[in-house]
Design an enzyme around this catalytic site. Structure first.
Site, PDB file in Angstrom:
ATOM      1  N   TYR A  12      -2.617  -1.052  10.281  1.00  0.00           N
ATOM      2  CA  TYR A  12      -2.736  -1.290   8.708  1.00  0.00           C
ATOM      3  C   TYR A  12      -1.339  -0.651   8.046  1.00  0.00           C
ATOM      4  CZ  TYR A  12      -4.070  -0.753   3.758  1.00  0.00           C
ATOM      5  OH  TYR A  12      -4.126  -0.891   2.331  1.00  0.00           O
TER       6      TYR A  12
ATOM      7  N   SER B  97       1.024  -1.076   0.050  1.00  0.00           N
ATOM      8  CA  SER B  97       0.013   0.134  -0.032  1.00  0.00           C
ATOM      9  C   SER B  97       0.892   1.043   0.059  1.00  0.00           C
ATOM     10  CB  SER B  97      -0.833   0.103   1.356  1.00  0.00           C
ATOM     11  OG  SER B  97      -1.467   1.268   1.310  1.00  0.00           O
TER      12      SER B  97
END
Length: 255
Positions: free
Chosen positions: A161, A148
């Site tokens: 995350y 990401s």
């Protein structure tokens, strides 16, 4: 037919970037193993592929469960005698906010922290752990991790995350260093905001959606744009590329 006769495992191939990749890989000649937790979604991806006259099969997979992962890899290897490509795509993000708290370090419960890393980071580790010995025996293979933008720049509000995706980035580099001698290439894609179910709730808020449109290209990305990057890295066109951390983010990481 850039993946003609290749066998590819794609985790999380029931929706979003994983599904787009599964469809694209199959169109390019690969046999695609749809490794997906959601049975209905996984079988729907397989149906779309087989209805088009291409090759795929579904295996219900919890990437955080070591025994499940081991059985998946054994089944695929017994059936096809090889594994050419692994796309570690599966993970959880903002769409899992009702189950896991997406917050700062101070506000994230330890149980949620461990669960998020257990899926996003441990899942990549486990899939790689069981596929790598097969690729080492073959003396070839391509492994692609899906991380990401959070893994390479500071993005507030989802620290577990972010930590999990940063771990995937670091793991990519060390795996590339370790397994290049076996002709195994390990690369990593870092998507920015992509129009998938994972962030659809967020994009429904006009103010937040506007923020996503402030990057150089002025828009969010589409799943097929991640799939195209994965296809390139999986193919022989990327034969001299390993250890790459590739932002596919509309230029967000450049400004």
């Amino acid at each position: 037919m850039r993946l003609q006769d290749k066998v590819a495992i794609i985790t999380g191939a029931g929706s979003g970037q994983g599904k787009a990749s599964a469809l694209m890989f199959a169109q390019q000649g690969a046999t695609v193993i749809v490794a997906e937790m959601n049975e209905q979604a996984g079988k729907e991806t397989v149906k779309q592929i087989t209805d088009a006259g291409q090759h795929a099969f579904f295996y219900q997979t919890d990437i955080s469960d070591e025994e499940n992962v081991r059985q998946l890899v054994e089944t695929v290897h017994e059936k096809y005698k090889k594994i050419d490509i692994l796309f570690n795509n599966a993970g959880i993000g903002f769409s899992a906010r009702s189950k896991y708290k997406m917050a700062s370090v101070l506000e994230t419960p330890l149980e949620d922290w461990n669960s998020i890393l257990g899926i996003n980071l441990n899942g990549v580790y486990l899939m790689s752990k069981y596929v790598l010995p097969i690729m080492i025996k073959q003396n070839k293979g391509s492994i692609i991790h899906n991380a990401s933008l959070n893994g390479i720049i500071g993005v507030s509000g989802a620290d577990a995350y972010t930590a999990s995706k940063g771990g995937v980035v670091a793991l990519t580099r060390v795996m590339a260093a370790d397994y290049g001698k076996h002709n195994i290439r390990i690369n990593c894609i870092c998507p920015g905001a992509i129009n998938t179910p994972m962030i659809s709730e967020v994009l429904d808020d006009p103010e937040i959606a506007k923020n996503y449109e402030t990057g150089p290209l002025g828009r969010v990305g589409e799943p097929e744009e991640i799939a195209s990057a994965a296809l390139f890295l999986a193919s022989d066109e990327a034969s001299y590329i390993t250890g790459l951390i590739m932002p596919v983010d509309g230029g967000w990481s450049a400004v």
